[in-house]
Design a protein around this motif. Structure first.
Motif, PDB file in Angstrom:
ATOM      1  N   UNK A  45       0.854  -1.179   0.000  1.00 45.14           N
ATOM      2  CA  UNK A  45       0.000   0.000   0.000  1.00 45.14           C
ATOM      3  C   UNK A  45       0.899   1.240   0.000  1.00 45.14           C
ATOM      4  N   UNK A  46       0.402   2.336  -0.585  1.00 44.15           N
ATOM      5  CA  UNK A  46       1.202   3.557  -0.718  1.00 44.15           C
ATOM      6  C   UNK A  46       0.588   4.667   0.136  1.00 44.15           C
ATOM      7  N   UNK A  47       1.445   5.312   0.955  1.00 52.59           N
ATOM      8  CA  UNK A  47       1.024   6.452   1.766  1.00 52.59           C
ATOM      9  C   UNK A  47       1.897   7.667   1.418  1.00 52.59           C
ATOM     10  N   UNK A  48       1.282   8.752   0.873  1.00 51.20           N
ATOM     11  CA  UNK A  48       2.073   9.948   0.525  1.00 51.20           C
ATOM     12  C   UNK A  48       2.626  10.631   1.778  1.00 51.20           C
ATOM     13  N   UNK A  49       3.893  11.071   1.714  1.00 51.82           N
ATOM     14  CA  UNK A  49       4.538  11.800   2.804  1.00 51.82           C
ATOM     15  C   UNK A  49       5.241  13.019   2.214  1.00 51.82           C
ATOM     16  N   UNK A  50       4.540  14.168   2.196  1.00 55.72           N
ATOM     17  CA  UNK A  50       5.104  15.368   1.598  1.00 55.72           C
ATOM     18  C   UNK A  50       5.557  15.074   0.173  1.00 55.72           C
ATOM     19  N   UNK A  51       6.885  15.076  -0.089  1.00 51.80           N
ATOM     20  CA  UNK A  51       7.382  14.818  -1.434  1.00 51.80           C
ATOM     21  C   UNK A  51       7.944  13.402  -1.563  1.00 51.80           C
ATOM     22  N   UNK A  52       7.427  12.479  -0.765  1.00 50.96           N
ATOM     23  CA  UNK A  52       7.894  11.098  -0.829  1.00 50.96           C
ATOM     24  C   UNK A  52       6.713  10.151  -0.615  1.00 50.96           C
ATOM     25  N   UNK A  53       6.972   8.902  -0.847  1.00 51.90           N
ATOM     26  CA  UNK A  53       5.954   7.871  -0.682  1.00 51.90           C
ATOM     27  C   UNK A  53       6.467   6.789   0.256  1.00 51.90           C
ATOM     28  N   UNK A  54       5.576   6.373   1.162  1.00 51.46           N
ATOM     29  CA  UNK A  54       5.897   5.253   2.046  1.00 51.46           C
ATOM     30  C   UNK A  54       5.178   4.003   1.539  1.00 51.46           C
ATOM     31  N   UNK A  55       5.912   2.912   1.455  1.00 53.66           N
ATOM     32  CA  UNK A  55       5.327   1.637   1.048  1.00 53.66           C
ATOM     33  C   UNK A  55       5.061   0.781   2.285  1.00 53.66           C
ATOM     34  N   UNK A  56       3.798   0.474   2.512  1.00 53.51           N
ATOM     35  CA  UNK A  56       3.403  -0.362   3.633  1.00 53.51           C
ATOM     36  C   UNK A  56       3.066  -1.768   3.130  1.00 53.51           C
ATOM     37  N   UNK A  57       3.385  -2.780   3.899  1.00 56.11           N
ATOM     38  CA  UNK A  57       3.111  -4.150   3.435  1.00 56.11           C
ATOM     39  C   UNK A  57       1.614  -4.417   3.250  1.00 56.11           C
ATOM     40  N   UNK A  58       1.284  -5.092   2.209  1.00 59.90           N
ATOM     41  CA  UNK A  58      -0.105  -5.505   1.917  1.00 59.90           C
ATOM     42  C   UNK A  58      -0.082  -6.998   1.581  1.00 59.90           C
ATOM     43  N   UNK A  59       0.147  -7.842   2.580  1.00 57.75           N
ATOM     44  CA  UNK A  59       0.374  -9.276   2.316  1.00 57.75           C
ATOM     45  C   UNK A  59      -0.863  -9.962   1.743  1.00 57.75           C
ATOM     46  N   UNK A  60      -0.625 -10.945   0.902  1.00 54.52           N
ATOM     47  CA  UNK A  60      -1.677 -11.802   0.356  1.00 54.52           C
ATOM     48  C   UNK A  60      -1.549 -13.158   1.037  1.00 54.52           C
ATOM     49  N   UNK A  61      -2.559 -13.508   1.840  1.00 52.07           N
ATOM     50  CA  UNK A  61      -2.530 -14.738   2.637  1.00 52.07           C
ATOM     51  C   UNK A  61      -3.459 -15.764   1.997  1.00 52.07           C
TER      52      UNK A  61
END
Length: 699
Positions: A626-642
């Motif tokens: 999953x992508x979370x915008x942070x000012x001028x950057x992007x944080x990638x958070x895990x989105x596991x497929x179980x």
């Protein structure tokens, strides 16, 4: 006086004879009982006790990913030797045991079972079958803890007779391909074709014949059975499921007689799906292997035009796709018959490329007449060179033998050349036609299709199978180039325009062949579509046959091609290797943030690197994020497929969502229009029920 004396004498003689007989009977009884008693007891025991086979456990059949397609499950019949238990154990447990038996089987009363067991014990019966109903392993474990039974076989007398049943975890999926084998060792499919490996070797043991059945005697002389080997097939259960569902819907919609689908990998020859459905009173079932066997061997119709054009280009390499042929008004006399085209009024002047795209019978016939009329043997020789007159040596029994005419045959007429050129006066099975199309997709290398790739035992591979090359170069590269152009043109401009895809290229040919009944061609058709995809880098080849469809539109492009398209779409959606690279779609722009919310870590990382956006992957091991915008950057958070859990596909592209949901065996329905998933009907993280459906909404 003499008569009276005579009668008395006769009576005395009869009396003496009876006395002698009586004495002889008494003597015989005494001799058998006491003098020869041990001898006769030995003979009796020898006749009661004999060696009988102990059947081996049949091997499993697996799909390509190790899922079980067929296995043998143990079931048991419950028998009892009521004389084994001592009096204290028997008397203490008989009431409870009778009650439990009555409650479990629900067929007789508690008193019935108590009397049955006590009478057998009183009579000294050493074998008593308590009920003919079979129980499973869990029931066996439970019953083994019941009173008297818990003392075991030697002290309690319980006998669990093992009976194995063949079980298919996926139900009717690939039923005919998996097949069966009966008690007479006759059958069909993989069960029959690989019976020598699956069956194993039976053992033997001593059994004593007792009233009510046979009781095993374990004296150390028994021979243990050698259990059967497992076989691993090339079948992909997901593609198999899609193929069967798509075929079933097409058959129901058109009220056809039968249909089949085969899909295999171009390079390996591994069959990934093979579906066969025939019409019955209750619907459609897998009643015969039409894809391989004699009942599916038919005149191929226009799909065979590919072979005719290959022979033409090999024989006359100067023929160009741009060369023109006048097909006239759609009616062309050949000897004493009239050949027609599908379009009323005809197509007029067509190029060779257009003749194939529009499937003009007249155009193909004229080309064959121009080049082979004086030497039809050359045409047939090319077909033989392509291997169309030979079987493929398929691993499953029952492969049909092709029927191909020769100019030396008595049935070769003046119209045979042109009839054969458009797929008549010959017979091929769908698998044989597909192998030919696969050769075109495989750069001219014709290979043998395979459906079993390993035979193993306890995870040790005993034998492995790889496809065999049948023809290293079926035709020249120049011919292949022309053929591929024509096959792609059929989908882009010709009779299969309805399956044109924006995501990947398809190459193929439609077929609509009239059927023969009572020696005459009737207005019933066998429709087909054969081809491969993606056309620019072929991964899969596939053929679809729909026999005798009913309705207005009964051509191959209307009936068979959509089944091909549905299967190809699902295969494409779940195979990331076939997708167009996102790199070609990204336009560098450092002044804007990418409008992404979720997706593949690899793709999103590339996009960010390409346009110069800072990104911070917090869990690089995860494939989906999953992508979370942070000012001028992007944080990638895990989105596991179980596995077996509903994945979170919100924010993903439709392509990625279909890939993930398809791999989770979810039936997907798409609503709305847009580039990304806005909503999903099933809550992420919840368990996936059997045959679950999910609706995704695009925005």
């Amino acid at each position: 006086m003499n008569i009276k004396k005579s009668i008395v004498i006769r009576v005395r003689i009869v009396f003496l004879i009876l006395c002698l007989c009586a004495c002889a009977i008494v003597y015989k009884v005494v001799r058998i009982q006491f003098i020869d008693g041990d001898r006769w007891k030995k003979i009796s025991k020898e006749r009661r006790i004999r060696y009988q086979p102990v059947f081996a456990t049949r091997g499993n059949i697996y799909s390509d990913n190790g899922s079980i397609l067929a296995t043998s499950l143990p079931f048991y019949r419950v028998a009892f030797d009521p004389t084994v238990a001592d009096a204290e154990t028997f008397n203490a447990g008989i009431d409870s045991l009778s009650m439990l038996l009555s409650r479990f089987y629900r067929d007789k009363s508690e008193d019935y079972y108590r009397r049955k067991i006590k009478n057998a014990r009183h009579d000294g019966r050493r074998y008593l079958r308590l009920n003919s109903r079979q129980i499973n392993y869990q029931d066996k474990k439970m019953m083994a803890q019941w009173p008297i039974f818990r003392a075991g076989k030697n002290k309690g007398g319980v006998i669990f007779e093992k009976v194995e049943k063949r079980f298919k975890p996926f139900g009717l999926l690939a039923e005919r391909t998996i097949g069966f084998i009966n008690e007479d060792k006759n059958g069909a499919g993989l069960e029959f074709s690989f019976n020598n490996h699956l069956a194993g070797t039976d053992g033997e043991a001593l059994f004593e014949r007792i009233a009510g059945g046979n009781k095993p005697i374990y004296d150390g002389t028994e021979v243990k059975p050698q259990h059967g080997y497992d076989i691993k097939t090339t079948i992909d259960i997901n593609l198999q499921d899609v193929a069967e569902n798509a075929l079933y819907k097409a058959l129901e919609r058109t009220d056809a007689e039968y249909g089949c689908v085969i899909m295999m990998e171009v390079k390996t020859g591994e069959i990934k799906a093979i579906a066969n459905l025939g019409k019955t009173k209750g619907g459609y079932i897998e009643d015969y292997n039409y894809a391989v066997g004699n009942q599916g061997r038919t005149e191929p119709g226009s799909t065979f035009k590919l072979a005719s054009m290959m022979a033409l280009f090999e024989y006359a390499p100067d023929v160009k796709l741009s060369d023109s042929i006048d097909t006239g008004d759609g009616r062309y006399r050949i000897k004493n018959t009239i050949m027609t085209d599908a379009k009323n009024g005809g197509y007029g002047m067509l190029s060779v490329q257009e003749i194939f795209e529009k499937s003009s019978n007249i155009g193909v016939a004229k080309l064959m007449e121009q080049h082979f009329s004086s030497n039809p043997q050359a045409y047939v020789d090319y077909l033989n060179k392509f291997g169309l007159n030979s079987t493929l040596g398929f691993q499953m029994d029952g492969e049909a033998r092709p029927f191909m005419k020769d100019p030396q045959d008595r049935t070769w007429y003046g119209t045979t050349l042109t009839s054969m050129a458009i797929g008549y006066e010959m017979k091929l099975s769908p698998l044989q036609t597909l192998a030919f199309y696969n050769a075109v997709a495989n750069n001219g290398v014709k290979i043998q299709p395979i459906i079993v790739k390993e035979i193993s035992k306890t995870n040790t591979v005993i034998q492995s199978f790889k496809t065999r090359v049948l023809n290293e170069k079926i035709c020249s590269d120049e011919t292949l180039k022309k053929l591929r152009s024509m096959l792609e043109g059929v989908v882009e401009n010709g009779t299969a325009k309805n399956i044109l895809s924006k995501d990947y290229k398809v190459a193929g040919k439609t077929g609509t062949a009239r059927k023969v009944k009572n020696g005459r061609y009737v207005m019933e058709y066998s429709t087909s579509f054969a081809g491969y995809f993606p056309a620019d880098k072929p991964k899969y080849s596939c053929i679809v046959i729909i026999d005798s469809p009913k309705g207005v539109n009964v051509y191959g492009g209307d009936v068979a091609a959509p089944v091909f398209k549905e299967l190809a779409d699902k295969a494409y959606a779940r195979d990331l290797a076939m997708h167009k690279s996102l790199r070609a779609r990204v336009v560098p722009n450092k002044d804007s943030m990418p409008g992404v919310e979720a997706g593949s870590l690899e793709d999103l990382t590339y996009i960010c690197n390409k346009i110069g956006v800072s990104h911070h992957p917090n869990l690089t091991e995860e494939e989906w994020v999953k992508v979370e915008p942070r000012m001028r950057s992007l944080d990638f958070k895990p989105n596991p497929v179980v596995l077996n859990k509903v994945p979170d596909v919100k924010g993903m592209t439709l392509r990625d969502a279909l890939f993930i949901l398809g791999n989770q065996h979810l039936d997907v329905k798409v609503q709305g229009a847009g580039k990304r998933v806005k909503q999903q009907s099933l809550e992420p993280g919840t368990d996936i029920a059997k045959n679950a459906k999910i609706t995704i909404v695009l925005s």
